[in-house]
Design a protein around this motif. Structure first.
Motif, short mmCIF file in Angstrom:
data_model
loop_
_atom_site.label_atom_id
_atom_site.label_comp_id
_atom_site.label_asym_id
_atom_site.label_seq_id
_atom_site.Cartn_x
_atom_site.Cartn_y
_atom_site.Cartn_z
N GLN A 1 0.83 -1.21 0.00
CA GLN A 1 0.00 0.00 0.00
C GLN A 1 0.86 1.26 0.00
O GLN A 1 0.54 2.24 -0.67
CB GLN A 1 -0.95 0.00 1.20
N LEU A 2 1.96 1.22 0.74
CA LEU A 2 2.87 2.36 0.78
C LEU A 2 3.48 2.60 -0.60
O LEU A 2 3.50 3.73 -1.10
CB LEU A 2 3.96 2.13 1.82
N PRO B 1 4.31 8.66 -5.65
CA PRO B 1 4.12 9.37 -6.92
C PRO B 1 4.68 8.55 -8.07
O PRO B 1 5.73 7.91 -7.94
CB PRO B 1 4.92 10.66 -6.72
N GLY B 2 4.00 8.52 -9.16
CA GLY B 2 4.44 7.75 -10.32
C GLY B 2 3.92 6.33 -10.31
O GLY B 2 3.87 5.67 -11.34
N VAL B 3 3.54 5.84 -9.13
CA VAL B 3 2.99 4.49 -9.02
C VAL B 3 1.50 4.58 -8.71
O VAL B 3 0.72 3.72 -9.09
CB VAL B 3 3.70 3.68 -7.91
N HIS B 4 1.10 5.66 -8.03
CA HIS B 4 -0.29 5.84 -7.63
C HIS B 4 -1.22 5.69 -8.83
O HIS B 4 -1.01 6.31 -9.86
CB HIS B 4 -0.49 7.21 -6.98
#
Length: 103
Positions: A35-36, A41-44
């Motif tokens: 989850q982290l 950013p970029g993975v969200h």
């Protein structure tokens, strides 16, 4: 003999429950890490990471359900063991009473 078998089953279930709790803790850690990472950013919003989180959540829920089931079985066996102990004490008390009457 029967009581000894119940003791052994209780010990086996306690061991299984401990293992399931350890597995749950590991899965919880893995889920938190996924989850982290998924929130970075970029993975969200990445579908692959969302899928990994969903799989991790499902696996954790399944393992928690297994642990709950094992705990329920353990409580049932402990209750059975207590019932057997109670019957044994009652039988001994009855025997002692008969022995005093005869003796």
């Amino acid at each position: 003999e029967q009581q000894q078998q119940v003791y052994l089953r209780v010990e086996a279930l306690e061991s299984a429950l401990n293992a399931e709790h350890v597995t749950c803790a590991i899965l919880q850690r893995d889920l938190a890490a996924a989850q982290l990472l998924a929130s970075e950013p970029g993975v969200h919003g990445d579908v692959q990471w969302q899928a990994r989180c969903t799989v991790a959540e499902t696996t954790l829920q399944r393992e928690r359900a297994a642990a709950f089931s094992t705990q329920t079985k353990l409580l049932q066996l402990q209750s059975e063991l207590e019932r057997q102990r109670s019957e044994l004490v009652s039988a001994r008390t009855h025997q002692e009473g008969l022995a005093k009457e005869l003796g």
